[in-house]
Scaffold this motif. Structure first.
Motif, PDB file in Angstrom:
ATOM      1  N   MET A   1       2.996   3.906  -6.910  1.00  0.00           N
ATOM      2  CA  MET A   1       2.827   2.673  -6.122  1.00  0.00           C
ATOM      3  C   MET A   1       3.754   2.640  -4.902  1.00  0.00           C
ATOM      4  SD  MET A   1       3.274  -1.316  -7.340  1.00  0.00           S
ATOM      5  CE  MET A   1       5.062  -1.287  -7.358  1.00  0.00           C
ATOM      6  N   TRP A   2       5.045   2.970  -5.133  1.00  0.00           N
ATOM      7  CA  TRP A   2       6.006   2.938  -4.027  1.00  0.00           C
ATOM      8  C   TRP A   2       5.653   3.960  -2.951  1.00  0.00           C
ATOM      9  CZ3 TRP A   2       9.587  -0.690  -3.157  1.00  0.00           C
ATOM     10  CH2 TRP A   2       9.917  -1.546  -4.216  1.00  0.00           C
ATOM     11  N   LYS A   3       5.272   5.173  -3.388  1.00  0.00           N
ATOM     12  CA  LYS A   3       4.923   6.234  -2.432  1.00  0.00           C
ATOM     13  C   LYS A   3       3.726   5.819  -1.571  1.00  0.00           C
ATOM     14  CE  LYS A   3       3.807  11.160  -2.192  1.00  0.00           C
ATOM     15  NZ  LYS A   3       3.487  12.393  -2.969  1.00  0.00           N
ATOM     16  N   SER A   4       2.696   5.279  -2.220  1.00  0.00           N
ATOM     17  CA  SER A   4       1.510   4.825  -1.479  1.00  0.00           C
ATOM     18  C   SER A   4       1.845   3.648  -0.577  1.00  0.00           C
ATOM     19  CB  SER A   4       0.409   4.415  -2.459  1.00  0.00           C
ATOM     20  OG  SER A   4      -0.036   5.524  -3.204  1.00  0.00           O
ATOM     21  N   GLY A   5       2.695   2.728  -1.083  1.00  0.00           N
ATOM     22  CA  GLY A   5       3.102   1.564  -0.292  1.00  0.00           C
ATOM     23  C   GLY A   5       3.790   1.969   0.999  1.00  0.00           C
ATOM     24  N   PHE A   6       4.709   2.952   0.899  1.00  0.00           N
ATOM     25  CA  PHE A   6       5.412   3.430   2.101  1.00  0.00           C
ATOM     26  C   PHE A   6       4.470   4.186   3.031  1.00  0.00           C
ATOM     27  CE2 PHE A   6       9.379   2.897  -0.457  1.00  0.00           C
ATOM     28  CZ  PHE A   6      10.024   2.030   0.426  1.00  0.00           C
ATOM     29  N   LYS A   7       3.492   4.880   2.451  1.00  0.00           N
ATOM     30  CA  LYS A   7       2.499   5.599   3.272  1.00  0.00           C
ATOM     31  C   LYS A   7       1.730   4.619   4.150  1.00  0.00           C
ATOM     32  CE  LYS A   7      -1.142   7.234   1.128  1.00  0.00           C
ATOM     33  NZ  LYS A   7      -1.964   8.106   0.242  1.00  0.00           N
ATOM     34  N   TRP A   8       1.273   3.499   3.559  1.00  0.00           N
ATOM     35  CA  TRP A   8       0.547   2.486   4.339  1.00  0.00           C
ATOM     36  C   TRP A   8       1.499   1.755   5.291  1.00  0.00           C
ATOM     37  CZ3 TRP A   8      -3.474   4.794   3.561  1.00  0.00           C
ATOM     38  CH2 TRP A   8      -4.028   5.062   2.321  1.00  0.00           C
ATOM     39  N   MET A   9       2.747   1.554   4.864  1.00  0.00           N
ATOM     40  CA  MET A   9       3.728   0.912   5.741  1.00  0.00           C
ATOM     41  C   MET A   9       3.927   1.726   7.020  1.00  0.00           C
ATOM     42  SD  MET A   9       7.746  -0.041   5.028  1.00  0.00           S
ATOM     43  CE  MET A   9       8.420   1.537   5.576  1.00  0.00           C
ATOM     44  N   PHE A  10       4.056   3.049   6.871  1.00  0.00           N
ATOM     45  CA  PHE A  10       4.230   3.906   8.044  1.00  0.00           C
ATOM     46  C   PHE A  10       2.980   3.900   8.927  1.00  0.00           C
ATOM     47  CE2 PHE A  10       7.446   6.388   5.361  1.00  0.00           C
ATOM     48  CZ  PHE A  10       8.525   5.730   5.951  1.00  0.00           C
ATOM     49  N   LEU A  11       1.812   3.779   8.311  1.00  0.00           N
ATOM     50  CA  LEU A  11       0.575   3.693   9.101  1.00  0.00           C
ATOM     51  C   LEU A  11       0.568   2.414   9.924  1.00  0.00           C
ATOM     52  CD1 LEU A  11      -2.240   4.830   9.798  1.00  0.00           C
ATOM     53  CD2 LEU A  11      -3.148   3.551   7.851  1.00  0.00           C
TER      54      LEU A  11
END
Length: 341
Positions: A1-11
């Motif tokens: 969840m955290w990894k995906s959350g940061f991925k979308w945050m960077f997008l």
């Protein structure tokens, strides 16, 4: 969840921190003196809008922005805003190409070198489709955020600037609304294209709150720094260079590279939103659609970076206020509809 959350945050951050924002030109256009409260409001509104867009995209398993847009503004207005988004993405990507040209001019190189420098890798990144875009953001954005924050903190400490706004002097608080609205349409376009890739509400919360917090802190420090050198800002097409003149050439070179990367990530996001929408009408590889679209943009870069931002950004900020209002009211209206059922 955290990894995906940061991925979308960077997008999200990569979509927002582009030529206008990272150069300081966009912030100076909307904020300036007495804007601490405006920037705080922007951070809150931005997080709320990100959450609503991502939630709608996730629930509708979307692969481009049109289904999301229909839910936000309604069926009839979605046709108007669909056209607006395509024009917006096209013209703002032109601004990114012009920004790349303006960046290389700082090194006394021809403008068209800078345009070609961004167009070629822009086409190549789409050979790997959307996965290429996400991988690129996860590498570039942490570096960009740390670099920009470090420069602004150094400048704030060296110039002995206050980290806190004067609460009795906040007359420019209304600037939060057109500034947030300006950044909404690219978010709808880009986040609407990845709805089928989000997995949980947890990652949506991380992306929304994280991006609002990061952009709020950078915006406040950046605006505060530009206020101190307001007389010098007028002399530069890219206000960031007015700050960099106080530092050694090595720092100037490093931050200029980061600025170009910021321009590149936003150009990637804008092109992604545009060509995923075009692909819903014309079946072709993303790289081919990107090549055709970017070729059509190149002649328009002659208008100039600062001129494009000066006239187009305030206009888009006003036109997007309805979308901003719809996003703010969406959770209330949606809950009311659920309650009626």
């Amino acid at each position: 969840m955290w990894k995906s959350g940061f991925k979308w945050m960077f997008l999200v951050i990569g979509t927002t921190i582009g030529a206008g924002y990272a150069s300081g030109r966009e912030l100076w256009q909307f904020f300036g003196d007495e804007s601490g409260l405006a920037i705080m409001l922007f951070a809150i509104l931005f997080s709320l809008c990100c959450y609503v867009i991502l939630k709608i995209s996730h629930e509708n398993d979307s692969t481009h922005y049109l289904p999301v847009l229909r839910i936000i503004v309604g069926e009839k207005l979605s046709y108007l805003y669909d056209g607006m988004i395509m024009i917006y993405l096209f013209t703002t990507t032109v601004i990114m190409l012009a920004g790349s040209g303006a960046t290389l001019q700082a090194f006394h190189l021809p403008n068209w070198w800078g345009v070609l420098l961004i167009v070629i890798p822009l086409v190549l990144i789409f050979v790997w489709d959307i996965k290429g875009v996400l991988s690129l953001n996860s590498i570039i954005l942490p570096l960009l955020i740390v670099g920009l924050l470090s420069l602004l903190l150094m400048f704030t400490i060296q110039q002995q600037l206050s980290f806190l706004p004067e609460l009795d002097k906040q007359r420019n608080w209304t600037a939060a609304f057109p500034f947030t609205a300006l950044n909404i349409l690219p978010l709808v376009a880009v986040l609407g294209a990845i709805g089928n890739q989000t997995k949980s509400k947890g990652e949506i919360w991380i992306a929304s709150i994280g991006s609002g917090l990061v952009l709020g802190v950078i915006s406040y420090l950046y605006n505060n720094s530009l206020i101190q050198i307001s007389d010098e800002v007028l002399l530069y097409e890219i206000p960031l260079f007015a700050i960099l003149r106080h530092y050694p050439y090595v720092m100037f070179l490093f931050i200029t590279i980061l600025l170009w990367l910021a321009i590149f990530t936003t150009a990637v996001s804008g092109t992604l939103g545009l060509i995923t929408r075009i692909r819903s009408m014309i079946k072709a590889p993303l790289w081919l659609l990107a090549a055709c679209t970017l070729t059509a943009m190149i002649p328009l870069t002659k208008i100039g970076f600062a001129t494009l931002i000066e006239y187009l950004y305030p206009l888009y900020g006003l036109l997007n206020l309805y979308v901003l209002s719809a996003l703010i009211l969406y959770p209330i209206i949606n809950r009311y509809k659920v309650g009626q059922k």
